[in-house]
Motif scaffolding. Sequence first.
Motif, PDB file in Angstrom:
ATOM      1  N   LEU A  17      32.878  -8.098 -17.206  1.00  0.00           N
ATOM      2  CA  LEU A  17      32.206  -7.218 -18.159  1.00  0.00           C
ATOM      3  C   LEU A  17      31.135  -7.962 -18.946  1.00  0.00           C
ATOM      4  CD1 LEU A  17      35.195  -5.139 -19.529  1.00  0.00           C
ATOM      5  CD2 LEU A  17      33.272  -4.286 -18.189  1.00  0.00           C
ATOM      6  N   ARG A  18      31.390  -9.210 -19.304  1.00  0.00           N
ATOM      7  CA  ARG A  18      30.400 -10.002 -20.038  1.00  0.00           C
ATOM      8  C   ARG A  18      29.140 -10.204 -19.197  1.00  0.00           C
ATOM      9  NH1 ARG A  18      28.291 -14.579 -20.121  1.00  0.00           N
ATOM     10  NH2 ARG A  18      29.589 -15.485 -18.501  1.00  0.00           N
ATOM     11  N   LYS A  19      29.329 -10.525 -17.920  1.00  0.00           N
ATOM     12  CA  LYS A  19      28.190 -10.719 -17.018  1.00  0.00           C
ATOM     13  C   LYS A  19      27.416  -9.413 -16.826  1.00  0.00           C
ATOM     14  CE  LYS A  19      30.151 -14.586 -14.441  1.00  0.00           C
ATOM     15  NZ  LYS A  19      30.663 -15.042 -13.150  1.00  0.00           N
ATOM     16  N   TYR A  20      28.153  -8.312 -16.674  1.00  0.00           N
ATOM     17  CA  TYR A  20      27.519  -7.001 -16.507  1.00  0.00           C
ATOM     18  C   TYR A  20      26.710  -6.649 -17.757  1.00  0.00           C
ATOM     19  CZ  TYR A  20      26.982  -2.005 -15.630  1.00  0.00           C
ATOM     20  OH  TYR A  20      26.448  -0.757 -15.448  1.00  0.00           O
ATOM     21  N   GLU A  21      27.283  -6.899 -18.928  1.00  0.00           N
ATOM     22  CA  GLU A  21      26.592  -6.604 -20.186  1.00  0.00           C
ATOM     23  C   GLU A  21      25.305  -7.401 -20.286  1.00  0.00           C
ATOM     24  OE1 GLU A  21      25.144  -6.896 -24.141  1.00  0.00           O
ATOM     25  OE2 GLU A  21      26.076  -8.583 -23.106  1.00  0.00           O
ATOM     26  N   GLU A  22      25.316  -8.644 -19.853  1.00  0.00           N
ATOM     27  CA  GLU A  22      24.108  -9.475 -19.869  1.00  0.00           C
ATOM     28  C   GLU A  22      23.017  -8.844 -19.007  1.00  0.00           C
ATOM     29  OE1 GLU A  22      24.780 -13.517 -18.704  1.00  0.00           O
ATOM     30  OE2 GLU A  22      26.071 -13.931 -20.423  1.00  0.00           O
ATOM     31  N   LYS A  23      23.392  -8.373 -17.818  1.00  0.00           N
ATOM     32  CA  LYS A  23      22.417  -7.747 -16.917  1.00  0.00           C
ATOM     33  C   LYS A  23      21.854  -6.466 -17.525  1.00  0.00           C
ATOM     34  CE  LYS A  23      24.378  -9.399 -12.555  1.00  0.00           C
ATOM     35  NZ  LYS A  23      24.987  -8.981 -11.291  1.00  0.00           N
ATOM     36  N   VAL A  24      22.729  -5.648 -18.083  1.00  0.00           N
ATOM     37  CA  VAL A  24      22.284  -4.385 -18.690  1.00  0.00           C
ATOM     38  C   VAL A  24      21.389  -4.669 -19.892  1.00  0.00           C
ATOM     39  CG1 VAL A  24      23.063  -2.326 -19.933  1.00  0.00           C
ATOM     40  CG2 VAL A  24      24.244  -3.045 -17.854  1.00  0.00           C
ATOM     41  N   HIS A  25      21.778  -5.635 -20.698  1.00  0.00           N
ATOM     42  CA  HIS A  25      20.985  -5.998 -21.879  1.00  0.00           C
ATOM     43  C   HIS A  25      19.597  -6.473 -21.461  1.00  0.00           C
ATOM     44  CE1 HIS A  25      20.919  -7.229 -26.188  1.00  0.00           C
ATOM     45  NE2 HIS A  25      19.917  -7.946 -25.730  1.00  0.00           N
ATOM     46  N   HIS A  26      19.537  -7.291 -20.416  1.00  0.00           N
ATOM     47  CA  HIS A  26      18.257  -7.794 -19.909  1.00  0.00           C
ATOM     48  C   HIS A  26      17.363  -6.633 -19.463  1.00  0.00           C
ATOM     49  CE1 HIS A  26      15.378 -10.450 -18.028  1.00  0.00           C
ATOM     50  NE2 HIS A  26      15.516  -9.787 -16.898  1.00  0.00           N
ATOM     51  N   LEU A  27      17.948  -5.690 -18.735  1.00  0.00           N
ATOM     52  CA  LEU A  27      17.166  -4.526 -18.300  1.00  0.00           C
ATOM     53  C   LEU A  27      16.714  -3.681 -19.488  1.00  0.00           C
ATOM     54  CD1 LEU A  27      19.157  -3.368 -15.142  1.00  0.00           C
ATOM     55  CD2 LEU A  27      16.853  -4.319 -15.204  1.00  0.00           C
ATOM     56  N   ALA A  28      17.578  -3.505 -20.469  1.00  0.00           N
ATOM     57  CA  ALA A  28      17.225  -2.722 -21.647  1.00  0.00           C
ATOM     58  C   ALA A  28      16.086  -3.386 -22.419  1.00  0.00           C
ATOM     59  CB  ALA A  28      18.444  -2.546 -22.542  1.00  0.00           C
ATOM     60  N   ASP A  29      16.113  -4.706 -22.503  1.00  0.00           N
ATOM     61  CA  ASP A  29      15.052  -5.426 -23.207  1.00  0.00           C
ATOM     62  C   ASP A  29      13.698  -5.251 -22.533  1.00  0.00           C
ATOM     63  OD1 ASP A  29      16.778  -6.364 -25.152  1.00  0.00           O
ATOM     64  OD2 ASP A  29      17.020  -8.354 -24.241  1.00  0.00           O
ATOM     65  N   GLN A  30      13.705  -5.025 -21.232  1.00  0.00           N
ATOM     66  CA  GLN A  30      12.456  -4.845 -20.492  1.00  0.00           C
ATOM     67  C   GLN A  30      11.845  -3.468 -20.729  1.00  0.00           C
ATOM     68  OE1 GLN A  30      12.773  -5.817 -16.329  1.00  0.00           O
ATOM     69  NE2 GLN A  30      14.047  -7.587 -16.751  1.00  0.00           N
ATOM     70  N   MET A  31      12.640  -2.554 -21.241  1.00  0.00           N
ATOM     71  CA  MET A  31      12.191  -1.187 -21.519  1.00  0.00           C
ATOM     72  C   MET A  31      11.472  -0.570 -20.301  1.00  0.00           C
ATOM     73  SD  MET A  31      11.090  -1.566 -25.509  1.00  0.00           S
ATOM     74  CE  MET A  31      10.733   0.165 -25.678  1.00  0.00           C
ATOM     75  N   ILE A  32      12.132  -0.648 -19.166  1.00  0.00           N
ATOM     76  CA  ILE A  32      11.584  -0.151 -17.911  1.00  0.00           C
ATOM     77  C   ILE A  32      11.508   1.372 -17.965  1.00  0.00           C
ATOM     78  CG2 ILE A  32      11.966   0.030 -15.420  1.00  0.00           C
ATOM     79  CD1 ILE A  32      13.527  -2.643 -15.662  1.00  0.00           C
ATOM     80  N   GLY A  33      10.341   1.884 -17.693  1.00  0.00           N
ATOM     81  CA  GLY A  33      10.160   3.328 -17.687  1.00  0.00           C
ATOM     82  C   GLY A  33      10.511   3.920 -16.340  1.00  0.00           C
ATOM     83  N   ILE A  34      10.947   5.157 -16.373  1.00  0.00           N
ATOM     84  CA  ILE A  34      11.196   5.858 -15.116  1.00  0.00           C
ATOM     85  C   ILE A  34      10.336   7.111 -15.089  1.00  0.00           C
ATOM     86  CG2 ILE A  34      13.546   4.993 -14.850  1.00  0.00           C
ATOM     87  CD1 ILE A  34      14.548   7.728 -15.791  1.00  0.00           C
ATOM     88  N   ASP A  35       9.933   7.489 -13.909  1.00  0.00           N
ATOM     89  CA  ASP A  35       9.142   8.703 -13.714  1.00  0.00           C
ATOM     90  C   ASP A  35       9.934   9.613 -12.793  1.00  0.00           C
ATOM     91  OD1 ASP A  35       7.316  10.693 -13.199  1.00  0.00           O
ATOM     92  OD2 ASP A  35       5.664   9.324 -12.712  1.00  0.00           O
ATOM     93  N   LEU A  36      10.322  10.757 -13.296  1.00  0.00           N
ATOM     94  CA  LEU A  36      11.134  11.677 -12.505  1.00  0.00           C
ATOM     95  C   LEU A  36      10.419  12.139 -11.244  1.00  0.00           C
ATOM     96  CD1 LEU A  36      12.753  13.790 -15.348  1.00  0.00           C
ATOM     97  CD2 LEU A  36      13.702  11.835 -14.144  1.00  0.00           C
ATOM     98  N   ASP A  37       9.095  12.114 -11.259  1.00  0.00           N
ATOM     99  CA  ASP A  37       8.341  12.516 -10.074  1.00  0.00           C
ATOM    100  C   ASP A  37       8.434  11.489  -8.945  1.00  0.00           C
ATOM    101  OD1 ASP A  37       7.494  14.903 -11.248  1.00  0.00           O
ATOM    102  OD2 ASP A  37       5.710  13.959 -12.115  1.00  0.00           O
ATOM    103  N   ASP A  38       8.844  10.256  -9.263  1.00  0.00           N
ATOM    104  CA  ASP A  38       8.986   9.216  -8.245  1.00  0.00           C
ATOM    105  C   ASP A  38      10.213   9.435  -7.369  1.00  0.00           C
ATOM    106  OD1 ASP A  38       6.726   7.910  -9.085  1.00  0.00           O
ATOM    107  OD2 ASP A  38       7.801   6.445 -10.304  1.00  0.00           O
TER     108      ASP A  38
END
Length: 55
Positions: A17-38
Amino acid sequence: MKLTKRLSALQAQAEELRKYEEKVHHLADQMIGIDLDDGVKVNYAKFADVLAPIK
């Protein structure tokens, strides 16, 4: 003996869970946008490290 096994299992889960949280936190920090049309596959690929594979 039984408690030792249970403790080991819980410690392994906590580490996972700690490793998973690190990955999720890293992705959240990147603020990756998603486009529903994609579509799902394109947007899903952006988060592949923390999501189950598409079947």
